[in-house]
Motif scaffolding. Structure first.
Motif, PDB file in Angstrom:
ATOM      1  N   LEU A   1       1.000  -1.052   0.377  1.00  0.00           N
ATOM      2  CA  LEU A   1      -0.060  -0.182  -0.104  1.00  0.00           C
ATOM      3  C   LEU A   1       0.934   1.499  -0.230  1.00  0.00           C
ATOM      4  O   LEU A   1       2.125   0.750   0.507  1.00  0.00           O
ATOM      5  N   LEU A   2      -0.083   2.317  -0.321  1.00  0.00           N
ATOM      6  CA  LEU A   2       1.368   3.382  -0.014  1.00  0.00           C
ATOM      7  C   LEU A   2      -0.044   4.466   0.616  1.00  0.00           C
ATOM      8  O   LEU A   2      -0.695   4.676   0.498  1.00  0.00           O
ATOM      9  N   VAL A   3       0.680   5.138   1.453  1.00  0.00           N
ATOM     10  CA  VAL A   3      -0.149   6.013   2.435  1.00  0.00           C
ATOM     11  C   VAL A   3      -0.663   6.988   1.827  1.00  0.00           C
ATOM     12  O   VAL A   3       0.747   8.085   0.907  1.00  0.00           O
TER      13      VAL A   3
ATOM     14  N   TRP B   1       3.404  12.116  16.006  1.00  0.00           N
ATOM     15  CA  TRP B   1       3.623   9.618  16.428  1.00  0.00           C
ATOM     16  C   TRP B   1       4.217   9.597  15.355  1.00  0.00           C
ATOM     17  O   TRP B   1       5.106   8.396  14.875  1.00  0.00           O
ATOM     18  N   LEU B   2       2.499   8.840  14.366  1.00  0.00           N
ATOM     19  CA  LEU B   2       2.947   7.850  13.336  1.00  0.00           C
ATOM     20  C   LEU B   2       3.768   8.604  12.331  1.00  0.00           C
ATOM     21  O   LEU B   2       4.620   8.148  11.278  1.00  0.00           O
ATOM     22  N   GLY B   3       3.813   9.848  12.281  1.00  0.00           N
ATOM     23  CA  GLY B   3       4.406  10.982  10.983  1.00  0.00           C
ATOM     24  C   GLY B   3       6.500  10.429  11.904  1.00  0.00           C
ATOM     25  O   GLY B   3       6.861  10.634  10.560  1.00  0.00           O
ATOM     26  N   GLU B   4       6.509  11.055  12.770  1.00  0.00           N
ATOM     27  CA  GLU B   4       7.416  10.809  13.251  1.00  0.00           C
ATOM     28  C   GLU B   4       8.794   8.903  12.642  1.00  0.00           C
ATOM     29  O   GLU B   4       9.025   9.031  12.873  1.00  0.00           O
ATOM     30  N   ILE B   5       8.021   8.550  13.137  1.00  0.00           N
ATOM     31  CA  ILE B   5       7.986   6.948  12.970  1.00  0.00           C
ATOM     32  C   ILE B   5       7.768   6.688  11.390  1.00  0.00           C
ATOM     33  O   ILE B   5       8.343   5.232  11.229  1.00  0.00           O
ATOM     34  N   GLY B   6       7.202   7.325  10.705  1.00  0.00           N
ATOM     35  CA  GLY B   6       8.034   7.503   9.315  1.00  0.00           C
ATOM     36  C   GLY B   6       6.188   6.749   8.653  1.00  0.00           C
ATOM     37  O   GLY B   6       6.305   6.922   7.719  1.00  0.00           O
ATOM     38  N   PHE B   7       4.977   7.726   8.730  1.00  0.00           N
ATOM     39  CA  PHE B   7       4.323   6.789   8.122  1.00  0.00           C
ATOM     40  C   PHE B   7       3.536   8.701   7.911  1.00  0.00           C
ATOM     41  O   PHE B   7       3.353   9.137   8.411  1.00  0.00           O
TER      42      PHE B   7
ATOM     43  N   ILE C   1       3.254  -3.954  10.852  1.00  0.00           N
ATOM     44  CA  ILE C   1       3.291  -3.504   9.765  1.00  0.00           C
ATOM     45  C   ILE C   1       4.480  -2.866   9.371  1.00  0.00           C
ATOM     46  O   ILE C   1       5.375  -2.674  10.363  1.00  0.00           O
ATOM     47  N   ARG C   2       4.593  -3.350   7.784  1.00  0.00           N
ATOM     48  CA  ARG C   2       6.398  -2.847   7.697  1.00  0.00           C
ATOM     49  C   ARG C   2       6.335  -1.308   6.986  1.00  0.00           C
ATOM     50  O   ARG C   2       5.689  -1.545   5.504  1.00  0.00           O
ATOM     51  N   VAL C   3       7.379  -0.259   7.311  1.00  0.00           N
ATOM     52  CA  VAL C   3       6.929   1.164   6.785  1.00  0.00           C
ATOM     53  C   VAL C   3       8.753   0.923   6.418  1.00  0.00           C
ATOM     54  O   VAL C   3       9.261   1.255   6.892  1.00  0.00           O
ATOM     55  N   GLY C   4       9.209   1.100   5.420  1.00  0.00           N
ATOM     56  CA  GLY C   4      10.376   1.360   4.479  1.00  0.00           C
ATOM     57  C   GLY C   4      10.928   0.455   4.609  1.00  0.00           C
ATOM     58  O   GLY C   4      10.759  -0.564   4.277  1.00  0.00           O
ATOM     59  N   GLN C   5      12.261   0.497   5.387  1.00  0.00           N
ATOM     60  CA  GLN C   5      12.630  -0.198   6.180  1.00  0.00           C
ATOM     61  C   GLN C   5      12.312  -1.154   7.374  1.00  0.00           C
ATOM     62  O   GLN C   5      13.145  -1.814   7.678  1.00  0.00           O
ATOM     63  N   SER C   6      11.285  -0.651   7.591  1.00  0.00           N
ATOM     64  CA  SER C   6      11.245  -0.842   9.632  1.00  0.00           C
ATOM     65  C   SER C   6       9.865  -1.217   9.857  1.00  0.00           C
ATOM     66  O   SER C   6       8.681  -1.071   9.182  1.00  0.00           O
ATOM     67  N   THR C   7       9.816  -1.525  10.824  1.00  0.00           N
ATOM     68  CA  THR C   7       8.463  -3.214  11.600  1.00  0.00           C
ATOM     69  C   THR C   7       8.305  -2.190  12.562  1.00  0.00           C
ATOM     70  O   THR C   7       8.716  -2.359  12.946  1.00  0.00           O
ATOM     71  N   PHE C   8       6.940  -2.160  12.420  1.00  0.00           N
ATOM     72  CA  PHE C   8       6.075  -1.651  13.630  1.00  0.00           C
ATOM     73  C   PHE C   8       5.163  -3.108  14.094  1.00  0.00           C
ATOM     74  O   PHE C   8       4.569  -3.152  13.256  1.00  0.00           O
TER      75      PHE C   8
END
Length: 106
Positions: free
Chosen positions: A22-24, A39-45, A66-73
Motif C-alpha cells: 500500500l501507499l500512505v 507520532w505516526l509521522g515521526e516513525i515514518g507514516f 506493519i512494515r513502513v520503509g525499512q522498519s517494522t512496527f
C-alpha cells in the motif's frame, strides 16, 4: 484519451489484508488521542510512503505488524485506523493516467 478506471480506493490501514502493498495517502488525528497523528509521522507514516501489513495477532487481530520503509512496527488497530492508504498498484496506475492526461493537453 486514457481511462480513469484505475482510481485508487482509499481505506484505512487497519482494513488491509496481510501481504497487501500500500501507499500512505494521509494520517488523520485520532478522536481518542490527537498526538497519534504526530507520532505516526515521526516513525515514518507520511503521504507517499510504502507500507505492507505483515501479520495480525490471533485471536482478534490486534496488534498489527506493519512494515513502513525499512522498519517494522506493531500498531494497535486504533492507531492503524488513523492511516489512510491505497493499493500500491492502483496508485501507480492512477498516477500514470494523470501524467498521460497532462501530456495530451486534456
Amino acid at each position: 484519451m486514457p481511462s480513469l478506471s484505475h482510481r485508487p480506493t482509499e481505506t484505512s490501514l487497519d482494513q488491509a489484508s496481510i501481504g497487501e502493498k500500500l501507499l500512505v495517502t494521509r494520517v488523520r488525528p485520532s478522536p481518542i488521542a490527537s498526538e497519534w497523528e504526530r507520532w505516526l509521522g515521526e516513525i515514518g507514516f507520511f503521504p507517499g510512503e510504502r507500507v505492507e501489513l505483515m501479520a495480525k495477532a490471533i485471536p482478534g487481530g490486534d496488534p498489527l505488524v506493519i512494515r513502513v520503509g525499512q522498519s517494522t512496527f506493531a500498531l494497535r488497530r486504533a492507531e492503524a485506523a488513523c492511516i489512510d492508504v491505497v493499493p500500491h498498484e492502483t496508485a501507480a496506475a492512477a498516477h500514470a493516467d494523470m501524467l498521460a492526461m497532462e501530456g495530451s493537453g486534456a
